[in-house]
Design a protein around this motif. Structure first.
Motif, PDB file in Angstrom:
ATOM      1  N   ILE A 186      67.249  -8.173  82.944  1.00 15.62           N
ATOM      2  CA  ILE A 186      68.585  -7.573  82.970  1.00 15.62           C
ATOM      3  C   ILE A 186      69.431  -8.363  83.961  1.00 15.62           C
ATOM      4  CG2 ILE A 186      67.886  -5.785  84.629  1.00 15.62           C
ATOM      5  CD1 ILE A 186      70.063  -3.990  83.259  1.00 15.62           C
ATOM      6  N   VAL A 187      70.600  -8.782  83.507  1.00 15.34           N
ATOM      7  CA  VAL A 187      71.530  -9.563  84.323  1.00 15.34           C
ATOM      8  C   VAL A 187      72.849  -8.800  84.408  1.00 15.34           C
ATOM      9  CG1 VAL A 187      72.818 -11.720  84.532  1.00 15.34           C
ATOM     10  CG2 VAL A 187      70.476 -11.742  83.634  1.00 15.34           C
ATOM     11  N   THR A 188      73.387  -8.683  85.601  1.00 14.39           N
ATOM     12  CA  THR A 188      74.632  -7.932  85.815  1.00 14.39           C
ATOM     13  C   THR A 188      75.674  -8.808  86.485  1.00 14.39           C
ATOM     14  OG1 THR A 188      73.434  -5.835  86.026  1.00 14.39           O
ATOM     15  CG2 THR A 188      75.670  -5.921  86.922  1.00 14.39           C
ATOM     16  N   SER A 189      76.885  -8.791  85.926  1.00 15.00           N
ATOM     17  CA  SER A 189      78.060  -9.372  86.584  1.00 15.00           C
ATOM     18  C   SER A 189      78.994  -8.225  86.942  1.00 15.00           C
ATOM     19  CB  SER A 189      78.785 -10.346  85.647  1.00 15.00           C
ATOM     20  OG  SER A 189      78.024 -11.519  85.449  1.00 15.00           O
ATOM     21  N   GLY A 190      79.489  -8.226  88.181  1.00 15.77           N
ATOM     22  CA  GLY A 190      80.334  -7.110  88.592  1.00 15.77           C
ATOM     23  C   GLY A 190      81.439  -7.509  89.544  1.00 15.77           C
ATOM     24  N   THR A 191      82.536  -6.770  89.486  1.00 17.91           N
ATOM     25  CA  THR A 191      83.668  -7.052  90.363  1.00 17.91           C
ATOM     26  C   THR A 191      83.433  -6.564  91.793  1.00 17.91           C
ATOM     27  OG1 THR A 191      84.726  -4.960  89.749  1.00 17.91           O
ATOM     28  CG2 THR A 191      85.288  -6.888  88.431  1.00 17.91           C
ATOM     29  N   PRO A 194      77.791   2.246  98.219  1.00 17.77           N
ATOM     30  CA  PRO A 194      77.173   1.141  98.952  1.00 17.77           C
ATOM     31  C   PRO A 194      75.991   0.537  98.197  1.00 17.77           C
ATOM     32  CG  PRO A 194      77.603   3.002 100.408  1.00 17.77           C
ATOM     33  CD  PRO A 194      77.860   3.486  99.017  1.00 17.77           C
ATOM     34  N   GLN A 195      75.690  -0.711  98.546  1.00 14.00           N
ATOM     35  CA  GLN A 195      74.601  -1.441  97.913  1.00 14.00           C
ATOM     36  C   GLN A 195      73.304  -0.643  97.976  1.00 14.00           C
ATOM     37  OE1 GLN A 195      75.011  -4.334  96.341  1.00 14.00           O
ATOM     38  NE2 GLN A 195      72.877  -4.508  95.749  1.00 14.00           N
ATOM     39  N   GLY A 196      72.618  -0.581  96.834  1.00 16.70           N
ATOM     40  CA  GLY A 196      71.349   0.126  96.761  1.00 16.70           C
ATOM     41  C   GLY A 196      71.433   1.508  96.160  1.00 16.70           C
ATOM     42  N   GLN A 197      72.666   2.031  95.990  1.00 15.43           N
ATOM     43  CA  GLN A 197      72.831   3.344  95.362  1.00 15.43           C
ATOM     44  C   GLN A 197      73.116   3.136  93.872  1.00 15.43           C
ATOM     45  OE1 GLN A 197      75.065   6.386  97.380  1.00 15.43           O
ATOM     46  NE2 GLN A 197      74.896   5.335  99.350  1.00 15.43           N
ATOM     47  N   CYS A 198      72.286   3.734  93.036  1.00  6.61           N
ATOM     48  CA  CYS A 198      72.322   3.440  91.603  1.00  6.61           C
ATOM     49  C   CYS A 198      73.057   4.528  90.819  1.00  6.61           C
ATOM     50  CB  CYS A 198      70.905   3.289  91.062  1.00  6.61           C
ATOM     51  SG  CYS A 198      70.009   1.932  91.855  1.00  6.61           S
ATOM     52  N   ILE A 199      73.714   4.121  89.773  1.00  8.78           N
ATOM     53  CA  ILE A 199      74.406   5.050  88.896  1.00  8.78           C
ATOM     54  C   ILE A 199      73.492   5.539  87.781  1.00  8.78           C
ATOM     55  CG2 ILE A 199      75.366   3.342  87.270  1.00  8.78           C
ATOM     56  CD1 ILE A 199      78.026   4.966  87.455  1.00  8.78           C
ATOM     57  N   ARG A 200      72.458   4.726  87.464  1.00  5.19           N
ATOM     58  CA  ARG A 200      71.444   5.132  86.499  1.00  5.19           C
ATOM     59  C   ARG A 200      70.260   4.190  86.609  1.00  5.19           C
ATOM     60  NH1 ARG A 200      73.600   3.916  80.461  1.00  5.19           N
ATOM     61  NH2 ARG A 200      71.435   4.422  80.003  1.00  5.19           N
ATOM     62  N   CYS A 201      69.142   4.593  85.993  1.00  4.06           N
ATOM     63  CA  CYS A 201      67.927   3.784  86.015  1.00  4.06           C
ATOM     64  C   CYS A 201      67.501   3.467  84.591  1.00  4.06           C
ATOM     65  CB  CYS A 201      66.801   4.513  86.751  1.00  4.06           C
ATOM     66  SG  CYS A 201      67.106   4.709  88.521  1.00  4.06           S
ATOM     67  N   LEU A 202      66.953   2.274  84.409  1.00  2.67           N
ATOM     68  CA  LEU A 202      66.516   1.813  83.092  1.00  2.67           C
ATOM     69  C   LEU A 202      65.023   1.545  83.116  1.00  2.67           C
ATOM     70  CD1 LEU A 202      69.334  -0.806  82.429  1.00  2.67           C
ATOM     71  CD2 LEU A 202      69.261   1.553  81.619  1.00  2.67           C
ATOM     72  N   TRP A 211      58.672  -0.653  83.984  1.00  5.05           N
ATOM     73  CA  TRP A 211      59.309  -0.843  85.277  1.00  5.05           C
ATOM     74  C   TRP A 211      60.610  -0.053  85.294  1.00  5.05           C
ATOM     75  CZ3 TRP A 211      57.587  -4.290  89.217  1.00  5.05           C
ATOM     76  CH2 TRP A 211      56.442  -5.014  88.886  1.00  5.05           C
ATOM     77  N   ILE A 212      60.968   0.465  86.451  1.00  8.04           N
ATOM     78  CA  ILE A 212      62.230   1.186  86.612  1.00  8.04           C
ATOM     79  C   ILE A 212      63.196   0.285  87.380  1.00  8.04           C
ATOM     80  CG2 ILE A 212      63.354   3.274  87.422  1.00  8.04           C
ATOM     81  CD1 ILE A 212      61.170   3.728  85.298  1.00  8.04           C
ATOM     82  N   VAL A 213      64.315  -0.048  86.747  1.00  9.10           N
ATOM     83  CA  VAL A 213      65.315  -0.918  87.361  1.00  9.10           C
ATOM     84  C   VAL A 213      66.619  -0.142  87.485  1.00  9.10           C
ATOM     85  CG1 VAL A 213      66.622  -3.061  87.153  1.00  9.10           C
ATOM     86  CG2 VAL A 213      64.232  -2.980  86.409  1.00  9.10           C
ATOM     87  N   GLY A 214      67.156  -0.068  88.697  1.00  7.00           N
ATOM     88  CA  GLY A 214      68.388   0.674  88.932  1.00  7.00           C
ATOM     89  C   GLY A 214      69.620  -0.181  88.710  1.00  7.00           C
ATOM     90  N   LEU A 215      70.654   0.452  88.152  1.00  5.51           N
ATOM     91  CA  LEU A 215      71.962  -0.194  88.005  1.00  5.51           C
ATOM     92  C   LEU A 215      72.854   0.258  89.161  1.00  5.51           C
ATOM     93  CD1 LEU A 215      73.053  -0.125  84.242  1.00  5.51           C
ATOM     94  CD2 LEU A 215      72.469  -2.099  85.655  1.00  5.51           C
ATOM     95  N   GLN A 216      73.364  -0.693  89.914  1.00  2.00           N
ATOM     96  CA  GLN A 216      74.209  -0.389  91.066  1.00  2.00           C
ATOM     97  C   GLN A 216      75.422   0.443  90.660  1.00  2.00           C
ATOM     98  OE1 GLN A 216      73.944  -1.053  94.415  1.00  2.00           O
ATOM     99  NE2 GLN A 216      75.890   0.007  94.703  1.00  2.00           N
ATOM    100  N   ASP A 217      75.708   1.473  91.438  1.00  2.00           N
ATOM    101  CA  ASP A 217      76.948   2.221  91.273  1.00  2.00           C
ATOM    102  C   ASP A 217      78.056   1.415  91.944  1.00  2.00           C
ATOM    103  OD1 ASP A 217      79.131   3.961  91.458  1.00  2.00           O
ATOM    104  OD2 ASP A 217      77.848   5.728  91.644  1.00  2.00           O
ATOM    105  N   PRO A 218      79.029   0.919  91.178  1.00  2.00           N
ATOM    106  CA  PRO A 218      80.070   0.056  91.765  1.00  2.00           C
ATOM    107  C   PRO A 218      80.900   0.732  92.849  1.00  2.00           C
ATOM    108  CG  PRO A 218      80.092  -0.077  89.361  1.00  2.00           C
ATOM    109  CD  PRO A 218      79.191   1.066  89.729  1.00  2.00           C
ATOM    110  N   ALA A 219      80.939   2.055  92.840  1.00  2.00           N
ATOM    111  CA  ALA A 219      81.784   2.783  93.796  1.00  2.00           C
ATOM    112  C   ALA A 219      81.043   3.155  95.075  1.00  2.00           C
ATOM    113  CB  ALA A 219      82.337   4.042  93.131  1.00  2.00           C
TER     114      ALA A 219
END
Length: 303
Positions: A216-221, A201-209, A191-199
């Motif tokens: 995968i669980v993410t906590s973010g500011t 808008p929602q849905g734009q990824c900085i990389r894919c895993l 499966w390809i799971v994207g990591l949100q780019d914090p900088a």
């Protein structure tokens, strides 16, 4: 293939069954029913939930709760008492005081924060395993399981699906993703799971895993925030100070087999230095980590 998106628990939940030996629509309906049940039991934002019955009785009486709620409170208390843990399930009064992510969010005074801090000692949560009774020692105390509940929910849905014959599927509870089995349409079956780019808008990824039978669980500011007089506050509260963590880390993701450990470790570790996070991850079996900084720098802690 059956997919479903619903607004629940303050987020968009996305469920997908790609392949099953059972009835995919029945399995999807069961998952939605379970998630609604969990919200009725575990929510700290619904006064009618079973958890809020415990909170309303703080300083007055013990409350008998279902075993699933008792067990998660027990797990949360244990990890909240870890040395240097940034998880604290007794942090409810501070979360409600700031209320970041809600319309009534505001910057409280230091006096207000100090008063609420006095109500956030997890050692003041008393548990009777024999009777499943929970007692909060001081009036005004509140348990908030938001830092670990979705991990439990995701694991329970995944376990139920597997029991009923699901061999390929995905559970996305917003910042918490579990993938089951192979992806039938990808050549390498991952499966390809994207990591949100914090900088961005929602849905734009900085990389894919690439993941397979993992969480995968993410906590973010960046997920929920408040701006007051050009000052930025995020929703991740430091249980030692009562203020949002001061950190250059925009997000921390934990990859693990099950989702609950991922939830626990993101909450325990977020707010610590990267050097400390690195030490803990390397000596803890079964977890990997990815950090993303405010400037877009990423660092991995893989085996």
């Amino acid at each position: 293939m059956v997919t479903k998106s619903i607004q629940l628990m303050g987020t968009i939940i996305k469920l997908q069954i790609m392949s099953t030996q059972g009835n995919p629509q029945q399995e999807m309906d069961w998952a939605i029913k379970q998630l609604k049940h969990y919200e009725n039991v575990f929510s700290a934002n619904d006064d009618s939930s079973l958890l809020m019955q415990v909170n309303h009785a703080a300083g007055k009486r013990a409350v008998t709760v279902p075993r699933e709620l008792f067990w998660l409170i027990e797990v949360g208390k244990r990890y909240s008492l870890f040395e240097q843990s940034n998880l604290n399930i007794a942090i409810g009064p501070l979360v409600k005081l700031w209320h970041i992510g809600f319309q009534d969010a505001r910057e409280p005074s230091d006096k207000e924060i100090q008063a609420k801090l006095a109500l956030t000692n997890p050692a003041d949560i008393y548990l009777d395993a024999r009777t499943s009774r929970v007692y909060l020692d001081k009036p005004g105390m509140e348990i908030d399981l938001g830092a670990l509940a979705k991990g439990y929910f995701a694991d329970q849905i995944a376990n139920g699906w597997k029991h009923d014959g699901v061999v390929s599927g995905m559970i996305n509870l917003g910042g918490n993703v579990v993938v089951i089995g192979d992806h039938p349409h990808h050549e390498d079956h991952h499966w390809i799971v994207g990591l949100q780019d914090p900088a961005k808008p929602q849905g734009q990824c900085i990389r894919c895993l690439k993941l397979r039978d993992q969480s995968i669980v993410t906590s973010g500011t960046y997920q929920r925030n408040l701006q007051v007089h050009h000052r930025f506050f995020h929703h991740l509260i430091n249980p030692q100070t009562g203020y949002p963590f001061t950190t250059d880390l925009a997000s921390l993701s934990i990859i693990s087999r099950k989702s609950l450990p991922g939830e626990l470790w993101t909450s325990i570790l977020f707010g610590h230095s990267w050097e400390y996070i690195e030490q803990v991850v390397h000596k803890t079996a079964g977890i990997q980590a990815i950090g993303i900084w405010q400037d877009g720098l990423t660092r991995d802690l893989f085996d």
